[in-house]
Structure formats: structure tokens, C-alpha cells
Design an enzyme around this catalytic site. Structure first.
Site, mmCIF file in Angstrom:
data_model
loop_
_atom_site.group_PDB
_atom_site.id
_atom_site.type_symbol
_atom_site.label_atom_id
_atom_site.label_comp_id
_atom_site.label_asym_id
_atom_site.label_seq_id
_atom_site.Cartn_x
_atom_site.Cartn_y
_atom_site.Cartn_z
ATOM 1 C CE1 TYR A 141 -3.648 2.606 0.752
ATOM 2 C CE2 TYR A 141 -2.207 3.344 2.519
ATOM 3 C CZ TYR A 141 -3.311 3.539 1.719
ATOM 4 O OH TYR A 141 -4.078 4.661 1.875
ATOM 5 C CG ASP B 131 5.789 3.559 0.911
ATOM 6 O OD1 ASP B 131 6.095 4.215 1.926
ATOM 7 O OD2 ASP B 131 4.608 3.367 0.558
ATOM 8 C CE LYS C 181 1.693 4.434 8.234
ATOM 9 N NZ LYS C 181 0.467 5.229 8.398
#
Length: 456
Positions: free
Chosen positions: A146, A243, A271
Site C-alpha cells: 500500500y 516506501d 509515521k
């Protein structure tokens, strides 16, 4: 039609659903069976709801609060920044310079870096600049990975078995020609990567990958797979994007690229970078980063009103400072290893087929026979009903793990050995209760491989 006045006795959750579609502000926050949950406060390893119930939190908002919720040092840095500065929207602040220098020092691939407000923005800009640099059309992603909400990567995340191997968009409203420009391959399948480059190499602008696909729990990469990505991109002149929105800083200050020894061309971060404050980053080779319009006359447009906001920059600097000076990784790695070993023992005692895996502070239990899964296809063996069912019961024992299929759990610096003891006993009780209920038929319609998608 505008909502009518709120009747007396209406709960906060009901009020939310009247004025917020679904009652939540991100697609993965509405949990069947927990629709009345409203969060009141959070601190350390815990949060409390508006009814005063306490939960030890292993969901951790999909992973940002590596230090724990409301870390006092991070909050103090944000408060101090607010006394001195707010958003001016011109030039650059001293904090932005310090943060960029720190990221360039820590992350092997980063020569220059730009800040965003989210990880999705960072991956969007990574693909945009890769196409700008190469003049090519195609992007390669991998089943189960994702990379945010934008159209080019909004496909083939948590797919039902009959949607693996074909286009599986996570949303309607995406132009087919956008999806057609994305090739989806099997994670950990180096021969498939070589075959794709043999056929399409001259058209591939970028390969984007979670070096550890944590959006489906934890698929650890084969070293030769990541190296194959590097070799093929180098040979074809394509841009390799790691990523590391999840893996960056949670697993190592240099990200997974430092652990693996494979250096991408571009890296996206987020994050744990801000311990929960809304910040992302895109960094990498200077020749690629120089293509952004932050350099006057450059062709790839880049903007964002809140990029580099002083509050989130202060949070990131404080977070990285604490990660560098305190034994954060040592602590979360130790607790993570203890949890994985303890859960393996719990499931064996109960006679439940389960594979407990993860890395460092991340852990996940798949309900299936071994071996440890390597690809998304392996995860099709997971008993989604059991996975969701026991997690639905964990709040009864004061523990919160997100009850959505394949979602990982996280340990923070604020968790303790006593919290681990509690987790293991809660899991034992919740799994035993799920088995005693004769299965999880009440989850029909939600215990599917195509349910939850990414982060939120």
C-alpha cells in the site's frame, strides 16, 4: 438535507455519524462491532474511551507513536516551537534546515529532501518526479503493498483470491488509463521482476515497493529480491522508490535500506518520523530532487501549504533526537521478540495452527499452518474469521489490536514487560473464547481477504 437537531440522549458516536460520513475521518477507522467507540485521551501505551475504559494499545494508529502516545519530550518541543513561530509560508525556517540535514545524515539514499504532510503525498510526488526524470509511463508495484490513496497505486492491496493477478482497484472513480499504467507483480518474485523489465524496461519509469509489506502484516523480503529490484532499475534507467513510511525509523534510524544494504534512488518517510504528528518526507538523489519546482524553473510541480509546519518539524526533530540518544530500538526489539515467542507458545498450548511473525517492534499472528509466508499468495491460507474474531474480543480484556484482516501490531517505547504479560494472557483468553463460541460465523461478510486496505 441538513441534519436535524440532535435528540437528547444521542451518543457521541451517533452524533458523529450524523455529520461525518460513517462517523470517522479515514476509511479504516470504522470497525464493525466497535461502532460506539469514541476516544477521549491517550498517553504512553494506552488510550481511554469516553466511558472511561482503558486499553493497552498495540494498533498504535497504524504505527506512528514509536515513543508512545503523547510523548512528553515531543510535546514539549512542539509547545516551545509554538511560542516562537507559526506558519509563515515563505522561505524556510531553521527547523526545516536542521531536519533536512538530519534526514540526509541518517538515511543512506537521501542527498536532498522535501517535507510533506502525509506519506501519500510523498509517494505521489515520488512517482511524479520519476516520470518527469525518465519521460516514461509505467510504474511497477507489488500485490499487498500500500502506497497511499492516490490513483496510480490504488490497486491490489488486500485482494480477494479471485482478484489476485488481475487489476483490483481499491476505489471507484479512478480512470482506467491510470490503472493501466501500473504493473502489479508478486512480492519476493525476482524472476517476475526480470521478466517485466525484459518486456517493458524501456517504458518503466519507477518501481515502488514497501521493503517490508507491513500493510498485510509482515512479509519479510528475500535479500536477492530487493537486490534484483536495484539491479533491474539500474540497468533500465528506472527509478527505484522505497516506501519506508512504515519501516523508516521504526526498524532502524537508517530505514530498511540500511538493514538490507540496498539503496534506492528515492525514499518516502512518515509515521514514526513525527511520533504521530502529521509529517511525511521524500528524499533521494540530488539530480532527481532538483527536478522539483522548489528550485525555480524545474519541471515537476511541488507545493503544500502545511509542508514544513514548525510544529511538526519540531516533533520530528525531538523524535529523532530521542531515537538517537535513548535505547528505543533496543527496548522495542526486545519486547517484540518476547511477544512473538510468547504468542507462539500460547497458540501451541491451545492447539491452534498459527504462524507468528514480524520484525523488531512489529508482530502479527496468521492463523494457518507454516511455513512463514513470503508472498501475498501465502496469506490466502490465513483464517480471516479467527484473525478478526479473537481481536474483536481483546477489548474485553483491556487490549486493543485492530480487528481488520492482516493488520499488524506495534510495540512502543512506552510498553513494558508487564504489558507483554497482559497481552499474552488476554490473547489466550480471547482465542479460547473464540474457539468456545464454535467459530466466528457472526463475522460473515467481514472476514474476507478483500476487506481492509491500507493505513488510516
Amino acid at each position: 438535507m441538513k441534519p436535524r437537531s440532535v435528540p437528547s440522549g444521542t451518543t457521541l458516536a451517533e452524533r458523529a455519524r450524523r455529520v461525518i460520513p460513517g462517523g470517522v475521518n479515514s476509511g479504516q477507522r470504522s470497525i464493525p462491532g466497535l461502532t460506539e467507540l469514541v476516544i477521549a485521551r491517550a498517553a504512553g501505551a494506552r488510550f481511554w474511551d469516553t466511558d472511561g475504559r482503558e486499553y493497552t494499545d498495540y494498533h498504535a494508529a497504524f504505527g506512528p507513536p514509536l515513543l508512545g502516545h503523547n510523548d512528553p519530550d515531543v510535546n514539549a518541543a512542539v509547545t516551545e516551537a509554538g511560542r516562537r513561530l507559526d506558519l509563515c509560508g515563505v522561505a524556510v525556517t531553521d527547523g526545516e534546515v536542521q531536519l533536512a540535514e538530519t534526514l540526509a545524515e541518517l538515511v543512506p539514499s537521501i542527498e536532498q529532501v522535501l517535507l510533506t504532510s502525509t506519506g501519500s503525498e510523498a509517494t505521489f510526488h515520488a512517482l511524479r518526479v520519476a516520470r518527469a526524470a525518465t519521460g516514461r509511463r509505467l510504474v511497477v508495484k507489488f500485490q499487498g503493498c500500500y502506497h497511499g490513496w492516490h490513483d496510480a497505486v490504488s490497486l491490489n492491496v488486500i485482494s480477494a483470491p479471485d482478484r489476485v493477478g488481475v487489476q483490483d482497484p481499491i476505489s471507484t472513480g479512478i480512470l482506467p488509463e491510470v490503472l493501466d499504467a501500473t504493473l502489479v507483480l508478486r512480492f519476493n518474485d525476482a524472476p517476475a521482476v526480470r521478466a517485466a523489465f525484459a518486456e517493458h524496461g524501456e517504458q518503466i519509469a519507477a518501481v515502488i515497493v514497501e521493503p517490508v509489506p507491513h500493510n498485510v502484516g509482515c512479509l519479510l523480503p528475500d535479500p536477492e529480491f530487493l537486490q534484483a529490484l536495484r539491479d533491474e532499475c539500474t540497468r533500465a534507467g528506472s527509478v527505484l522508490v522505497f516506501d519506508e513510511v512504515i519501516t523508516g525509523f521504526r526498524h532502524d534510524l537508517g530505514g530498511w535500506q540500511r538493514i538490507s544494504g540496498v539503496t534506492p534512488d528515492l525514499t518516502t518517510l512518515g509515521k514514526a518520523l513525527g511520533n504521530g504528528y502529521p509529517i511525511g518526507a521524500l528524499g533521494g538523489r540530488a539530480d532527481l530532487m532538483d527536478l522539483f519546482s522548489t528550485r525555480p524553473g524545474a519541471p515537476a510541480f511541488f507545493a503544500g501549504t502545511y509542508n514544513g509546519h514548525p510544529a511538526v518539524v519540531a516533533a520530528a526533530l525531538a523524535t529523532l533526537g530521542k531515537l538517537r540518544t535513548e535505547p528505543v530500538h533496543e527496548h522495542v526489539y526486545r519486547l517484540g521478540a518476547r511477544i512473538r515467542a510468547g504468542l507462539t507458545e500460547v497458540f501451541a498450548d491451545l492447539g491452534v495452527s498459527a504462524v507468528v511473525t514480524g520484525h523488531g517492534s512489529v508482530f502479527v499472528s496468521y492463523f494457518m499452518d507454516g511455513p512463514v509466508p513470503r508472498t501475498y499468495d501465502d496469506l490466502l491460507r490465513n483464517d480471516a474469521g479467527m484473525f478478526i474474531g479473537y481481536r474483536r474480543r481483546m477489548p474485553e480484556h483491556g487490549v486493543f489490536e485492530l480487528p481488520l484482516n492482516l493488520k499488524r501490531n506495534h510495540v512502543s517505547y512506552a510498553h513494558t514487560d508487564a504489558d507483554v504479560d497482559h497481552l499474552l494472557e488476554a490473547t489466550r483468553s480471547a482465542v479460547r473464547d473464540t474457539l468456545a463460541a464454535g467459530g466466528v460465523t457472526e463475522l460473515a461478510g467481514t472476514a474476507t481477504m478483500g476487506g481492509a486496505v491500507g493505513n488510516g
